[in-house]
Design a protein around this motif. Sequence first.
Motif, PDB file in Angstrom:
ATOM      1  N   UNK A 172      -9.836  46.794 -73.403  1.00 15.55           N
ATOM      2  CA  UNK A 172      -9.276  47.703 -72.401  1.00 15.55           C
ATOM      3  C   UNK A 172      -8.349  48.730 -73.038  1.00 15.55           C
ATOM      4  N   UNK A 173      -7.532  48.265 -73.969  1.00 10.88           N
ATOM      5  CA  UNK A 173      -6.620  49.239 -74.575  1.00 10.88           C
ATOM      6  C   UNK A 173      -7.402  50.214 -75.455  1.00 10.88           C
ATOM      7  N   UNK A 177      -7.511  54.211 -75.311  1.00 13.47           N
ATOM      8  CA  UNK A 177      -7.329  54.986 -76.547  1.00 13.47           C
ATOM      9  C   UNK A 177      -8.452  56.011 -76.708  1.00 13.47           C
ATOM     10  N   UNK A 178      -9.684  55.584 -76.468  1.00 17.56           N
ATOM     11  CA  UNK A 178     -10.825  56.476 -76.672  1.00 17.56           C
ATOM     12  C   UNK A 178     -10.798  57.627 -75.674  1.00 17.56           C
ATOM     13  N   UNK A 179     -10.415  57.304 -74.453  1.00 19.51           N
ATOM     14  CA  UNK A 179     -10.321  58.365 -73.445  1.00 19.51           C
ATOM     15  C   UNK A 179      -9.258  59.383 -73.845  1.00 19.51           C
ATOM     16  N   UNK A 180      -8.113  58.871 -74.285  1.00 21.10           N
ATOM     17  CA  UNK A 180      -7.048  59.769 -74.735  1.00 21.10           C
ATOM     18  C   UNK A 180      -7.511  60.634 -75.890  1.00 21.10           C
ATOM     19  N   UNK A 181      -8.243  60.015 -76.802  1.00 20.31           N
ATOM     20  CA  UNK A 181      -8.742  60.736 -77.976  1.00 20.31           C
ATOM     21  C   UNK A 181      -9.687  61.855 -77.552  1.00 20.31           C
ATOM     22  N   UNK A 182     -10.517  61.541 -76.579  1.00 22.31           N
ATOM     23  CA  UNK A 182     -11.494  62.530 -76.114  1.00 22.31           C
ATOM     24  C   UNK A 182     -10.775  63.720 -75.473  1.00 22.31           C
ATOM     25  N   UNK A 200     -18.344  53.901 -66.884  1.00 20.12           N
ATOM     26  CA  UNK A 200     -17.778  54.679 -65.779  1.00 20.12           C
ATOM     27  C   UNK A 200     -16.356  55.135 -66.076  1.00 20.12           C
ATOM     28  N   UNK A 201     -15.629  54.303 -66.812  1.00 21.71           N
ATOM     29  CA  UNK A 201     -14.247  54.655 -67.129  1.00 21.71           C
ATOM     30  C   UNK A 201     -14.166  55.828 -68.088  1.00 21.71           C
ATOM     31  N   UNK A 227      -6.214  59.477 -65.259  1.00 19.84           N
ATOM     32  CA  UNK A 227      -4.911  59.547 -65.916  1.00 19.84           C
ATOM     33  C   UNK A 227      -4.265  58.176 -66.032  1.00 19.84           C
ATOM     34  N   UNK A 228      -4.452  57.357 -64.991  1.00 15.45           N
ATOM     35  CA  UNK A 228      -3.917  55.998 -65.084  1.00 15.45           C
ATOM     36  C   UNK A 228      -5.094  55.027 -65.046  1.00 15.45           C
ATOM     37  N   UNK A 229      -5.544  54.663 -66.216  1.00 12.76           N
ATOM     38  CA  UNK A 229      -6.779  53.896 -66.285  1.00 12.76           C
ATOM     39  C   UNK A 229      -6.614  52.489 -65.747  1.00 12.76           C
ATOM     40  N   UNK A 230      -5.418  51.906 -65.974  1.00 13.10           N
ATOM     41  CA  UNK A 230      -5.183  50.545 -65.478  1.00 13.10           C
ATOM     42  C   UNK A 230      -5.290  50.532 -63.955  1.00 13.10           C
ATOM     43  N   UNK A 231      -4.735  51.583 -63.357  1.00 12.52           N
ATOM     44  CA  UNK A 231      -4.798  51.723 -61.910  1.00 12.52           C
ATOM     45  C   UNK A 231      -6.233  51.941 -61.447  1.00 12.52           C
ATOM     46  N   UNK A 232      -6.910  52.794 -62.185  1.00 12.17           N
ATOM     47  CA  UNK A 232      -8.273  53.166 -61.830  1.00 12.17           C
ATOM     48  C   UNK A 232      -9.204  51.956 -61.801  1.00 12.17           C
ATOM     49  N   UNK A 233      -9.017  51.067 -62.786  1.00 12.82           N
ATOM     50  CA  UNK A 233      -9.870  49.878 -62.869  1.00 12.82           C
ATOM     51  C   UNK A 233      -9.864  49.081 -61.569  1.00 12.82           C
ATOM     52  N   UNK A 234      -8.713  49.132 -60.875  1.00 17.49           N
ATOM     53  CA  UNK A 234      -8.554  48.296 -59.685  1.00 17.49           C
ATOM     54  C   UNK A 234      -8.724  49.067 -58.394  1.00 17.49           C
TER      55      UNK A 234
END
Lengths: 258, 259
Positions: A172-173, A177-182, A200-201, A227-234
């Motif tokens: 998950x982290x 990281x990959x999303x931020x990098x992109x 999807x993420x 922007x908030x991936x942890x939030x998005x997951x849920x």
Amino acid sequence: MPIQLQVSNVCKSFGHGPQAKLVLDQVSFDLQGGQFLALVGSSGSGKSTVMRLIAGLDRPSSGTITLDGQAVRGPGFDRGMVFQKYSLYPWLTAAQNVAFGMELQQRSRQDIRERTAYFLEVVGLADAGRLFPRELSGGMQQRIAIARALAAEPKVLLLDEPFGALDIQIRESMQEFLHGLWRQTGLTALLITHDLEEALLLAGQVHIMAPSPGRIVRSVTVELDRRDMAQLRLSPLFLELRENLAQSLRSLEPAGRR
Amino acid sequence: MQLAPARLHRSLRHPWTLGVLGVAVVVLLWFLISNSGVVDKLFLPSPQAVWAAGQNQWSSGLLLKDAIASIQRVFIGFAMSAGLALPIGIVMGTNVIICRLLEPLMALIRYMPAPAFIPLLIIYFGLEELPKVLLIFIGTFFFNTLMIMDAVKFVPHELVETARTLGGRGLPILTRVVAPYIAPQVLDTYRINMASAWNLVIVAELVAASEGLGKRISLSQRFLRTDEIFVGLIVIGLIGLAIDLGFRFLMRRACSWAN
């Protein structure tokens, strides 16, 4: 955005004559510059084969693959690849691994030094340059592998189940990281994964592949606030989307198979 | 003097402690049995007698001359074998066609006991250095080659393919990926097959030689000098051990990543 990578009507079969097995049937898709695209499918759906064909490690049986209009004829550093595992050179330090591709390209020493430092920084491992791969965790190793691929200045980054061997929390982290990098680098990326959530993420466009023979059966454009991936997951929206697609994936598998 | 248990424990944990202990026990048993008079001195000379014989051979210069003669043969024969096995093994490991061409042949010759070539080698090349060096070559080359070939075949595809997607091809992949990956296994291959080289040099010298540790042993037999035979055996063992440790040291230094 112009189309950067174009895969048209690609078929691939292994073996010859009557024993030939068709593993890819008429696969076509485009990838635009700066886009993040994911191919999702179960094992046997041929998604890794697609990746190998794009990387130039295998040749398609028919169909064409072009990068910036040029037909792909073999491997090259314009298509950087990150494998699932075992791809760092164990006898080289993290920094030497990052520098490896640039040395093959015979860049100047100063250039190599600067870019190595820069990409170690980009993947958040500026302090780990002197460590050997066995001294790094699985997640760190994959970050170095990504830094190595990026340092070679590819037009497209190919990620073949890059987090498949990692524990769930680290995965998950690493996705964050990959999303931020992109976002940070604007790279063009193609991700192969069996994990629908991961696709999807991360990806703006998701192609779902089905096996026997491997083909794209469904394509979705994903527009989410990441922007908030942890939030998005849920979030209910995300879960609903995931469940919808998962259901359509299940319906693809004829009952009783496997 | 009493060792504190903790210290005793610690010294027992040192990797060499038990090994030295094992050797010491055997030497002690040897000392006790040979000095007890149970066994005829002719069959089992005492450690003192062997030591004296060794000193004798050392001061006469024979021991050094013999050792140098044997070591020289081993090194020349093995260097030829190792030097030729490396490129051929690598080519066989990377090229399927050459592998299919050569592997059955090599596997066949590998199982022919090298000492069985001695009569041929003597007929072809006489009794000089060449047949002995060639014997070592024949006895180790095929093992070296096939083991290096295997090491090359087991280079993970990912490592090679990563290099290719980073723009590498051909020779750079060989020198920068394959070579470093197989280096520890190549050193280990050499270490293992070096033992055969030592076997073979002694066998060759037993058959025909004017000097060498094997020759000395066979001469000693003629004069029933078991103490000198023991000297020869122990020296051969010690030289072999030294070479083995040398290879291990080299491996630790050069390939620390593989441990």
